[in-house]
Design a protein around this motif. Structure first.
Motif, mmCIF file in Angstrom:
data_model
loop_
_atom_site.group_PDB
_atom_site.id
_atom_site.type_symbol
_atom_site.label_atom_id
_atom_site.label_comp_id
_atom_site.label_asym_id
_atom_site.label_seq_id
_atom_site.Cartn_x
_atom_site.Cartn_y
_atom_site.Cartn_z
ATOM 1 N N ARG A 1 73.284 54.674 -1.242
ATOM 2 C CA ARG A 1 72.290 55.329 0.136
ATOM 3 C C ARG A 1 72.873 56.182 0.386
ATOM 4 O O ARG A 1 74.053 55.516 1.041
ATOM 5 N N ARG A 2 73.678 57.582 0.322
ATOM 6 C CA ARG A 2 74.406 58.881 1.066
ATOM 7 C C ARG A 2 73.861 58.933 2.244
ATOM 8 O O ARG A 2 72.707 59.711 2.638
ATOM 9 N N VAL A 3 74.811 59.042 3.485
ATOM 10 C CA VAL A 3 74.099 59.150 4.951
ATOM 11 C C VAL A 3 74.792 61.097 4.929
ATOM 12 O O VAL A 3 76.127 60.297 4.946
ATOM 13 N N SER A 4 74.262 61.629 5.932
ATOM 14 C CA SER A 4 75.213 62.871 5.919
ATOM 15 C C SER A 4 74.462 63.078 7.029
ATOM 16 O O SER A 4 72.950 63.226 7.151
ATOM 17 N N VAL A 5 75.082 63.620 7.669
ATOM 18 C CA VAL A 5 74.984 64.381 9.733
ATOM 19 C C VAL A 5 75.461 65.798 9.580
ATOM 20 O O VAL A 5 76.460 66.087 8.822
ATOM 21 N N VAL A 6 74.495 66.472 9.679
ATOM 22 C CA VAL A 6 75.233 68.150 10.059
ATOM 23 C C VAL A 6 74.966 68.604 11.002
ATOM 24 O O VAL A 6 74.578 67.917 12.496
ATOM 25 N N SER A 7 76.568 68.666 11.364
ATOM 26 C CA SER A 7 76.075 69.363 13.158
ATOM 27 C C SER A 7 77.155 70.904 13.009
ATOM 28 O O SER A 7 77.904 71.434 11.880
ATOM 29 N N SER A 8 76.275 71.253 14.274
ATOM 30 C CA SER A 8 77.040 72.720 14.119
ATOM 31 C C SER A 8 78.151 73.175 15.403
ATOM 32 O O SER A 8 78.579 74.178 15.652
ATOM 33 N N ARG A 9 78.632 72.258 15.214
ATOM 34 C CA ARG A 9 80.273 72.480 16.127
ATOM 35 C C ARG A 9 81.177 71.874 15.029
ATOM 36 O O ARG A 9 80.804 72.495 13.584
ATOM 37 N N PRO A 10 82.222 72.739 15.298
ATOM 38 C CA PRO A 10 83.190 73.514 14.376
ATOM 39 C C PRO A 10 84.093 72.367 13.947
ATOM 40 O O PRO A 10 84.304 71.009 14.417
ATOM 41 N N PHE A 11 84.694 72.643 12.740
ATOM 42 C CA PHE A 11 84.782 71.626 12.314
ATOM 43 C C PHE A 11 85.645 70.548 12.914
ATOM 44 O O PHE A 11 86.218 68.959 12.766
ATOM 45 N N ASP A 12 87.130 71.189 13.832
ATOM 46 C CA ASP A 12 88.584 70.647 14.123
ATOM 47 C C ASP A 12 87.645 69.392 15.434
ATOM 48 O O ASP A 12 88.047 68.308 15.495
ATOM 49 N N GLU A 13 86.590 69.186 15.706
ATOM 50 C CA GLU A 13 85.993 69.280 16.541
ATOM 51 C C GLU A 13 85.078 67.634 16.133
ATOM 52 O O GLU A 13 85.182 66.195 16.257
ATOM 53 N N VAL A 14 84.565 67.962 15.252
ATOM 54 C CA VAL A 14 83.748 67.079 14.417
ATOM 55 C C VAL A 14 85.190 65.620 13.677
ATOM 56 O O VAL A 14 84.665 64.764 14.378
ATOM 57 N N VAL A 15 85.726 66.066 13.270
ATOM 58 C CA VAL A 15 87.216 65.123 12.315
ATOM 59 C C VAL A 15 87.570 64.642 14.465
ATOM 60 O O VAL A 15 88.216 63.788 13.837
ATOM 61 N N GLN A 16 87.780 65.397 15.254
ATOM 62 C CA GLN A 16 88.936 64.521 16.344
ATOM 63 C C GLN A 16 87.629 63.808 16.863
ATOM 64 O O GLN A 16 88.012 62.654 17.582
ATOM 65 N N ARG A 17 86.087 63.961 17.026
ATOM 66 C CA ARG A 17 85.328 62.999 18.194
ATOM 67 C C ARG A 17 85.447 61.772 16.705
ATOM 68 O O ARG A 17 85.050 60.390 17.073
ATOM 69 N N LEU A 18 85.042 61.540 15.728
ATOM 70 C CA LEU A 18 84.720 60.529 14.872
ATOM 71 C C LEU A 18 86.041 60.123 14.603
ATOM 72 O O LEU A 18 86.333 58.685 14.293
#
Length: 182
Positions: free
Chosen positions: A9-26
């Protein structure tokens, strides 16, 4: 040679945030140890308590650590004249979780640590990973399965000293659930 079919089961979430912000939050809740020092400390540990201490110092508040990252986007952009999406693969886990999984089903340790992929696409930044519950389901061990209805809740048998396999999904799930948009 025996084989086992694994339905993932592949889980995917799509964000409208910038790439760098997604990586930082993760990565904000994931430990980032110096891997050479970490491996030396693991090798020097002579007891289970010392080993656990080494791992706990290396993990972040999510009880996970980053083992390695691969910047596939950088490689792709170099091959495409500097153009292309950002793609980052993080290998994340906890050796103590892997240890608990391997005690019950040795093959389950093949799935730990997990890969989290963060990549830019036309519809936004995707954060994707394979569900640990789906990877270990074919082995049929109740001891490895997360609680019914949730892949991130801790059971009474889980603690800082005895982490659960479902914790591999905690960091990306928490980010997605907290903001409904990474």
């Amino acid at each position: 040679m025996p084989t086992i079919e694994v339905s993932v089961r592949r889980v995917s979430v799509v964000s409208s945030r910038p790439f760098d912000e997604v990586v930082q939050r993760l990565t904000a809740t994931i430990g980032h140890p110096d891997m050479s020092a970490f491996h030396n400390a693991l090798a020097a540990a002579t007891t289970a308590a010392e080993l656990e201490d080494v791992v706990h110092r290396a993990t972040g508040s999510s009880n996970l650590m980053e083992f390695v990252r691969f910047d596939a986007g950088d490689v792709l952009r170099k091959a495409c004249g500097g153009h292309g999406p950002q793609i980052l693969r993080l290998v994340v886990g906890n050796p103590l979780i892997m240890k608990e999984m391997a005690k019950t089903v040795p093959d389950a340790a093949a799935y730990a640590p997990i890969t989290i992929l963060v990549d830019e696409r036309a519809d936004g930044v995707h954060l994707s990973y394979d569900s640990m519950a789906s990877l270990i389901a074919p082995y049929g061990s109740e001891q490895l399965s997360p609680l019914p209805g949730s892949s991130t809740r801790r059971s009474s048998q889980c603690s800082k000293r005895r982490p659960c396999p479902s914790e591999y999904e905690a960091a990306p799930n928490a980010i997605a659930n907290e903001h409904n948009d990474i």
